[in-house]
Enzyme design. Structure first.
Site, short mmCIF file in Angstrom:
data_model
loop_
_atom_site.label_atom_id
_atom_site.label_comp_id
_atom_site.label_asym_id
_atom_site.label_seq_id
_atom_site.Cartn_x
_atom_site.Cartn_y
_atom_site.Cartn_z
N HIS A 11 -10.05 -5.06 -3.84
CA HIS A 11 -8.86 -5.31 -3.29
C HIS A 11 -9.22 -5.79 -1.76
O HIS A 11 -9.88 -5.44 -1.02
CB HIS A 11 -7.89 -3.91 -3.33
CG HIS A 11 -8.82 -3.01 -2.71
ND1 HIS A 11 -9.42 -2.09 -3.37
CD2 HIS A 11 -8.42 -2.15 -1.58
CE1 HIS A 11 -9.98 -0.90 -2.67
NE2 HIS A 11 -9.36 -1.08 -1.59
N ASP A 21 0.87 -1.19 -0.09
CA ASP A 21 -0.15 0.07 -0.16
C ASP A 21 0.87 1.38 -0.28
O ASP A 21 2.07 0.98 0.64
CB ASP A 21 -1.05 -0.07 1.32
CG ASP A 21 -2.08 0.97 1.11
OD1 ASP A 21 -3.15 0.74 0.98
OD2 ASP A 21 -1.83 2.11 1.13
N ILE A 22 0.47 2.28 -0.73
CA ILE A 22 1.19 3.28 -0.78
C ILE A 22 1.39 4.26 0.48
O ILE A 22 2.21 4.92 0.60
CB ILE A 22 0.74 4.41 -2.14
CG1 ILE A 22 2.02 5.31 -2.59
CG2 ILE A 22 -0.40 5.07 -1.75
CD1 ILE A 22 1.50 5.91 -4.10
N ASN A 43 -12.92 -3.21 2.16
CA ASN A 43 -13.73 -2.15 2.21
C ASN A 43 -14.61 -2.29 1.14
O ASN A 43 -14.18 -2.33 -0.24
CB ASN A 43 -13.07 -0.84 2.37
CG ASN A 43 -12.48 -0.65 3.73
OD1 ASN A 43 -12.87 -0.99 4.60
ND2 ASN A 43 -11.10 -0.03 3.51
P1 AMP Z 1 -9.85 1.72 0.22
O1 AMP Z 1 -10.17 2.44 1.33
O2 AMP Z 1 -10.04 0.08 0.82
O3 AMP Z 1 -10.36 1.57 -1.04
O4 AMP Z 1 -8.39 1.29 0.21
C1 AMP Z 1 -7.62 1.98 -0.85
C2 AMP Z 1 -6.02 1.82 -0.79
O5 AMP Z 1 -5.48 2.17 -1.82
C3 AMP Z 1 -5.68 2.96 0.48
O6 AMP Z 1 -4.98 2.09 1.43
C4 AMP Z 1 -4.43 3.67 -0.35
O7 AMP Z 1 -3.54 4.13 0.42
C5 AMP Z 1 -4.05 2.59 -1.52
N1 AMP Z 1 -3.55 2.96 -2.79
C6 AMP Z 1 -4.06 4.28 -3.43
N2 AMP Z 1 -3.32 4.61 -4.62
C7 AMP Z 1 -2.25 3.42 -4.27
C8 AMP Z 1 -1.16 3.31 -5.10
N3 AMP Z 1 -1.00 3.98 -6.44
N4 AMP Z 1 -0.37 2.22 -4.99
C9 AMP Z 1 -0.74 1.47 -3.70
N5 AMP Z 1 -1.59 1.64 -3.07
C10 AMP Z 1 -2.36 2.79 -3.18
#
Ligand code: AMP
Length: 120
Positions: free
Chosen positions: A104, A33-34, A91
């Site tokens: 995811h 995760d970023i 989520n």
């Molecule tokens: P959600 O709220 O469950 O949709 O989580 C989305 C997740 O994606 C968050 O934890 C973000 O930090 C992560 N995220 C968004 N963009 C990226 C990216 N480019 N690379 C890795 N993780 C990401």
């Protein structure tokens, strides 16, 4: 939720955005995760176009669903959190604040994760 092919994870799958990959097979890609919430914070995504857990559970093949669960277990072991414990979480939709509309599963670990949800 309709699938948007321009979501960030679709772009990662197409190689348009980089990711820190930890695992890949025919059906699954997993990467860091970023914005990690825990010392270990991995996202596992299907390669197919599924907008959410709801969509995935209805439309994915048995092979894709099995691959996701097998991958998560393997990633947890490889990341060294299977022994200490970890949490997987998806989520789904507005009430859960799903931000990226490509299914995811988060894998959290590396510290005590506390109770499952904050009390309200
Ligand atoms: P959600 O709220 O469950 O949709 O989580 C989305 C997740 O994606 C968050 O934890 C973000 O930090 C992560 N995220 C968004 N963009 C990226 C990216 N480019 N690379 C890795 N993780 C990401």
């Amino acid at each position: 939720m309709a699938y948007d092919r321009n979501n960030v994870f679709a772009r990662i799958l197409r190689g348009e955005i980089p990711c820190k990959k930890v695992y890949e097979d025919e059906h699954v890609l997993a990467f860091h995760d970023i914005n990690p919430q825990t010392p270990t914070h991995i996202l596992a995504i299907p390669k197919g176009e599924y907008a959410s857990a709801d969509d995935f559970s209805q439309k994915a093949s048995d092979a894709e669903i099995a691959a996701m669960m097998r991958a998560l277990g393997r990633i947890a072991r490889e990341q060294g959190v299977a022994e200490t414990g970890y949490r997987i979480l998806a989520n789904t939709g507005p009430a859960a604040h799903q931000e990226v509309a490509h299914f995811h599963i988060h894998l959290f670990g590396g510290r005590d994760l506390g109770g499952m949800l904050p009390r309200r």
